[in-house]
Write a protein that holds these residues in place. Structure first.
Motif: not given
Length: 217
Positions: A208-217
């Motif tokens: 699987e190839l995937s992409m996304g976004f993370f929110y850091r806190f």
């Protein structure tokens, strides 16, 4: 004297900024979308399809993180189900998972670029729904639903790129492996008669190839 005061100020600012940088990244939460491609015997029946993943993780230190993830994928029917002169098939494959994940981050010169290697391990729910619509007399339309609860793993390689103070872009290549499927399962037809429904595969392998976004806190 002024030089030493400036040097000391620079050192304090740099040290505070460095520690604050990692402090601000204690927790990551995010979502990603991917595309899975079946391999092996399972590829004879299923074709590639999309996946959705939700991930949360905590940084233990600058290099190690632990967390959990939930995912769902939808795969369609392959050519195996085509071409029957007795009728038509409509087949869906769904795979859901709940896994624990550990990641190791590699050092780079650019602190915004964080390549990593991860291993996820946990529970998988597999569901196959095969609908057969008969077009010939003497054959009945049928619907077979097969569910399996399995344990599997998913190693992956990827990287985070910090695009702002709080957001990161994620790109990774994953390999999902679910072993130990039975050769067949016992089903009951409309006349309450038992019969064996053969799966045709004993494991599932999904790059699987995937992409996304993370929110850091």
């Amino acid at each position: 004297m002024r030089f030493y005061l400036l040097a000391l100020s620079f050192l304090l600012i740099t040290t505070f900024g460095f520690s604050q940088y990692y402090k601000d990244q204690t927790y990551f939460v995010g979502a990603s979308v991917g595309y899975q491609y079946p391999l092996g015997d399972f590829a004879d029946q299923a074709k590639a399809g999309p996946s959705l993943r939700l991930t949360g993780q905590k940084m233990l230190n600058k290099k190690l993180s632990v967390g959990a993830e939930l995912s769902f994928s939808l795969l369609g029917q392959g050519e195996f189900w085509d071409g029957s002169h007795l009728g038509n098939y409509d087949v869906d494959y769904n795979i859901g998972s709940a896994m624990l994940r550990a990641s190791y981050y590699f050092d780079t010169y650019d602190r915004d670029f964080r390549p990593y290697a991860s291993l996820a391990f946990g529970y998988f729910y597999f569901r196959e729904v095969a609908k057969f619509t008969s077009s010939s007399s003497g054959y009945e339309s049928q619907k077979n639903t097969v569910t399996q609860n399995k344990v599997g793993l998913a190693p992956n390689l990827g990287f985070l790129y910090h695009i702002s103070q709080t957001w990161s872009f994620d790109l990774n290549l994953r390999f999902t492996y679910i072993p130990n499927f039975p050769d067949s399962v016992t089903k009951i037809d409309e006349q309450e008669r038992e019969y064996q429904y053969y799966l045709g595969f004993n494991k599932i392998s999904l790059p699987e190839l995937s992409m996304g976004f993370f929110y850091r806190f």
